[in-house]
Design an enzyme around this catalytic site. Structure first.
Site, PDB file in Angstrom:
ATOM      1  N   ARG A  65       0.820  -1.218   0.000  1.00 40.32           N
ATOM      2  CA  ARG A  65       0.000   0.000   0.000  1.00 40.32           C
ATOM      3  C   ARG A  65       0.856   1.270   0.000  1.00 40.32           C
ATOM      4  NH1 ARG A  65      -5.471   1.617   1.837  1.00 40.32           N
ATOM      5  NH2 ARG A  65      -5.373   3.495   3.121  1.00 40.32           N
ATOM      6  N   ILE A  91      -7.548   7.311  -1.045  1.00 41.10           N
ATOM      7  CA  ILE A  91      -7.782   5.871  -1.038  1.00 41.10           C
ATOM      8  C   ILE A  91      -8.382   5.541   0.316  1.00 41.10           C
ATOM      9  CG2 ILE A  91      -6.020   5.260  -2.720  1.00 41.10           C
ATOM     10  CD1 ILE A  91      -4.180   4.444  -0.515  1.00 41.10           C
ATOM     11  N   SER A  92      -9.354   4.661   0.306  1.00 41.18           N
ATOM     12  CA  SER A  92     -10.118   4.361   1.510  1.00 41.18           C
ATOM     13  C   SER A  92      -9.245   3.704   2.570  1.00 41.18           C
ATOM     14  CB  SER A  92     -11.281   3.432   1.177  1.00 41.18           C
ATOM     15  OG  SER A  92     -12.159   4.033   0.260  1.00 41.18           O
ATOM     16  N   GLN A  93      -9.732   3.754   3.805  1.00 40.50           N
ATOM     17  CA  GLN A  93      -9.030   3.065   4.877  1.00 40.50           C
ATOM     18  C   GLN A  93      -8.977   1.580   4.557  1.00 40.50           C
ATOM     19  OE1 GLN A  93     -12.484   4.092   7.593  1.00 40.50           O
ATOM     20  NE2 GLN A  93     -11.675   2.286   8.660  1.00 40.50           N
TER      21      GLN A  93
END
Length: 243
Positions: A65, A91-93
């Site tokens: 990530r 970007i999402s958790q």
């Protein structure tokens, strides 16, 4: 000779720094996966007592990530929070990424559409699980950067397209699963058309800049779907072309 020695010492120092960062990232990523696993099991109302599948957790553990965010920071990348990637996008958790992936029920022979490539992180997760991933991004700089990152990391089963994701990507489909990473008040009809019977579409449905419902649409017949709201979420708005 002196200059060569300095160059070698510099290369050794860089290599040591990279190795230290890699070690830190492996540790942070493993902790992230355990946090996701624990969180999923603690909220049985969303996924049931079984939590997330091992295949999804493995994909989260294998995907770097930190290489999909501008800072390239392990501590930022693997914290359970969204990360800004510029252009007003995030970007999402990690838990939300894992949850959407789980809800999409991706299998090894599947062709998957993602709408909203962003940095390419969600596409990379899907690529570990599916045969082919087609992802559409409307912001040129993000599409270019994501395509570059995915290529450098050898995600050869991912194709990136610049365009308005509302129309999907008919030439790449039909799709076994569709994941939409931006919020809209309704599910785009073209996406339902491109979804195979038996397939699932996962997206946040609701107004911009407020709480939305993470929604799963299942296509049970050519002209019939079922819809269920799974959880409350907050996503960036779905961006449309002005043309």
């Amino acid at each position: 000779m002196k200059n060569l020695l300095l160059l070698v010492l510099s290369m050794v120092a860089v290599a040591r720094e990279a190795t230290a960062q890699d070690t830190e990232c492996v540790r942070e990523r493993a902790a992230m996966v355990e946090n996701i696993r624990t969180y999923a099991r603690s909220d049985a109302s969303v996924l049931g007592q079984q939590g997330l599948s091992e295949s999804v957790l493995e994909a989260m553990g294998r995907t770097k990530r930190h290489l999909f965010i501008p800072e390239r920071s392990c501590s930022i990348a693997y914290a359970d929070s969204p990360v800004s990637i510029g252009q007003g996008q995030t970007i999402s958790q990690p838990f939300i990424v894992a949850l959407m992936t789980e809800l999409a029920a991706v299998a090894p022979d599947h062709v998957v559409l993602e709408v909203g490539t962003g940095s390419g992180y969600q596409a990379a997760i899907l690529a570990h699980l599916a045969r082919k991933v087609c992802t559409v991004e409307i912001i040129p700089s993000l599409a270019e950067a994501a395509a570059k990152t995915l290529k450098e990391l050898a995600y050869d089963n991912v194709s990136v397209r610049l365009g308005d994701g509302y129309a999907g990507w008919p030439e790449c489909g039909p799709f076994d699963a569709i994941v939409v990473t931006a919020a809209l008040g309704q599910v785009p009809p073209p996406l339902i058309e491109q979804l195979k019977v038996g397939g699932r579409l996962v997206m946040p449905v609701g107004a911009a800049y407020t709480t939305q419902h993470l929604t799963v649409v299942e296509k049970i017949a050519p002209d019939q779907t079922t819809t269920r709201a799974v959880a409350l979420v907050r996503f960036v708005p779905f961006t449309r072309s002005k043309d």
